[in-house]
Design an enzyme around this catalytic site. Structure first.
Site, short mmCIF file in Angstrom:
data_model
loop_
_atom_site.label_atom_id
_atom_site.label_comp_id
_atom_site.label_asym_id
_atom_site.label_seq_id
_atom_site.Cartn_x
_atom_site.Cartn_y
_atom_site.Cartn_z
N TYR A 1 1.49 16.48 5.68
CA TYR A 1 0.34 15.61 5.36
C TYR A 1 0.82 14.46 4.47
O TYR A 1 2.02 14.27 4.28
CB TYR A 1 -0.79 16.44 4.74
N ARG B 1 -1.72 35.06 5.70
CA ARG B 1 -2.29 35.80 6.84
C ARG B 1 -2.54 37.26 6.50
O ARG B 1 -3.45 37.87 7.06
CB ARG B 1 -1.34 35.65 8.04
C1 FNR Z 1 -2.98 27.91 6.66
N1 FNR Z 1 -2.12 27.24 5.79
C2 FNR Z 1 -2.60 26.23 4.99
N2 FNR Z 1 -1.78 25.62 4.09
C3 FNR Z 1 -2.27 24.70 3.21
O1 FNR Z 1 -1.52 24.19 2.38
N3 FNR Z 1 -3.59 24.36 3.25
C4 FNR Z 1 -4.47 24.90 4.14
O2 FNR Z 1 -5.66 24.62 4.09
C5 FNR Z 1 -3.94 25.83 5.08
N4 FNR Z 1 -4.74 26.38 6.04
C6 FNR Z 1 -4.31 27.46 6.78
C7 FNR Z 1 -5.21 28.12 7.61
C8 FNR Z 1 -4.81 29.26 8.32
C9 FNR Z 1 -5.80 29.99 9.15
C10 FNR Z 1 -3.49 29.73 8.17
C11 FNR Z 1 -3.04 30.98 8.88
C12 FNR Z 1 -2.59 29.05 7.38
C13 FNR Z 1 -0.78 27.80 5.54
C14 FNR Z 1 -0.88 28.98 4.57
O3 FNR Z 1 -1.37 28.61 3.30
C15 FNR Z 1 0.49 29.65 4.38
O4 FNR Z 1 1.38 28.73 3.82
C16 FNR Z 1 1.08 30.18 5.69
O5 FNR Z 1 0.12 30.92 6.41
C17 FNR Z 1 2.31 31.05 5.44
O6 FNR Z 1 1.97 32.14 4.62
P1 FNR Z 1 1.77 33.63 5.25
O7 FNR Z 1 0.62 33.55 6.20
O8 FNR Z 1 3.05 33.96 5.98
O9 FNR Z 1 1.51 34.51 4.07
#
Ligand code: FNR
Length: 364
Positions: A172, A316
């Site tokens: 972003y 997640r």
């Molecule tokens: C995200 N991620 C994300 N990152 C962020 O900086 N702002 C956001 O609003 C979002 N939105 C988002 C929605 C959904 C449904 C997912 C699955 C992921 C990324 C998230 O914060 C995280 O960095 C990643 O999912 C990796 O972490 P996990 O899932 O492996 O614990």
């Protein structure tokens, strides 16, 4: 208590978090075109109770920087009321209420922005903006977006958020300025590392001056691009150090445009993304939030004990079972419905297809 480090309180500046578990920002696209908080947002965050810090999903600072037509917004004073109720809901869970504020830059579209054209540092880099109508930011546009960040940060404080995170990751606007793949400018905002950092540092400084010392003003900082012609780890860590020097009391370490597998040391079972926190942490005096692939409390405990990260964000894992943290606290980890990495939740496209979420009885 099986996870003494993960569940121990943690001090950041003058604030004590009740444990080291973080719910990272994750968009759920439940707003309307008014970008306001709905009951379903409060229900969603209340049902995820347990982490010491909960960070509300990416919330748009400007009407021309939205990620989706149903994204939350913080670009007008009318948004404060709903956000204030949401901060109150989070505080009631015992968590510190946090929020991520974002401008999507070249990853927005006019369709989501009421016809306003998306804007990017440049439009001719090797990673192109998402839409052909995107135009290059003028210096006036840059100053206006910085003012939007400041106004958004002030609104977040008014709404009662005690942790604010500027989104400088995941491709972003902050990442777009920092990465040579998306920034080919030849003025003071492009070229050298110092110039590519300028938007991030100036914006952080302006927000810092606006919110004062009682708010934890952080950044989610993407410290590497996957492509080796992109942002290097060294440049990303240099940026983290500069933000620390500007007064950041904590940083949330993540990726910029992707993450190369090579950051994972041989033999490690941690996700490469989580290793980024481990690379930045020794170079900083402030604590870091690490994220990436943490599925179980044992993995989170190991990450904090091994010095990979100070705070463990579980994304997640918490979507799959919103009671993830509560079950750890209650010593009921055997009943956690573990995320299966099948990813229908990703970008919150079809969360209702998440098998663990269904098993956990979650209906949102
Ligand atoms: C995200 N991620 C994300 N990152 C962020 O900086 N702002 C956001 O609003 C979002 N939105 C988002 C929605 C959904 C449904 C997912 C699955 C992921 C990324 C998230 O914060 C995280 O960095 C990643 O999912 C990796 O972490 P996990 O899932 O492996 O614990």
């Amino acid at each position: 208590m099986s996870y003494p480090t993960l569940l121990s309180p943690f001090q950041v500046a003058d604030v004590t978090l009740k444990n080291r578990i973080v719910m990272p920002p994750m968009v759920i696209w439940k707003s309307g075109e008014d970008a306001e908080v709905r009951d379903i947002h409060r229900k969603h965050y209340a049902s995820s109770a347990g982490p010491g810090l909960m960070i509300v999903e990416a919330t748009a600072v400007s009407p021309d920087g939205k990620l989706h037509k149903n994204q939350l917004g913080i670009f007008e004073d009318r948004h404060i009321q709903g956000l204030s109720r949401l901060a109150g809901t989070i505080r009631k869970t015992g968590a510190l209420p946090g929020i991520q504020i974002n401008h999507a830059g070249g990853r927005s579209t006019s369709e989501w922005n009421w016809g306003l054209p998306p804007l990017a540092p440049s439009t001719d880099g090797s990673i192109k903006p998402d839409s052909p109508e995107c135009r290059t930011l003028t210096i006036d546009d840059i100053k206006r977006i910085q003012t939007d960040f400041v106004a958004a940060a002030r609104r977040a404080v008014t709404a009662g958020f005690e942790y604010i995170e500027l989104h400088y990751a995941h491709g972003y606007l902050g990442s777009q300025f920092l990465s040579p793949l998306t920034n080919t400018r030849t003025d003071e905002y492009g070229g050298s590392l110092e110039n590519r950092q300028r938007f991030l540092i100036e914006t952080y400084r302006a927000c810092r001056d606006a919110v004062g010392d009682s708010t934890l003003l952080s950044c989610r900082l993407g410290i590497i691009d996957k492509d080796e012609d992109g942002l290097s780890l060294e440049e990303g860590i240099d940026t983290a150090c500069r933000l620390e020097a500007e007064g950041a009391p904590i940083l949330h370490i993540s990726r910029a445009h992707g993450v190369p597998d090579s950051v994972r040391p041989e033999g490690s079972s941690f996700d490469p993304l989580l290793h980024l926190a481990g690379k930045a942490r020794p170079k900083l005096k402030i604590p870091v939030i690490g994220i990436g692939g943490i599925l179980t409390p044992a993995e989170a405990e190991r990450a904090v004990n091994k010095g990979v990260t100070d705070l463990a964000a579980v994304g997640r894992g918490i979507l799959a079972d919103p009671q993830w943290a509560l079950k750890v606290i209650k010593d009921a980890e055997d009943s956690i419905h573990i995320c299966r990495r099948c990813n229908p939740c990703f970008w919150y496209k079809t969360p209702e297809k998440c098998p663990s979420r269904i098993a956990a009885g979650n209906t949102i």
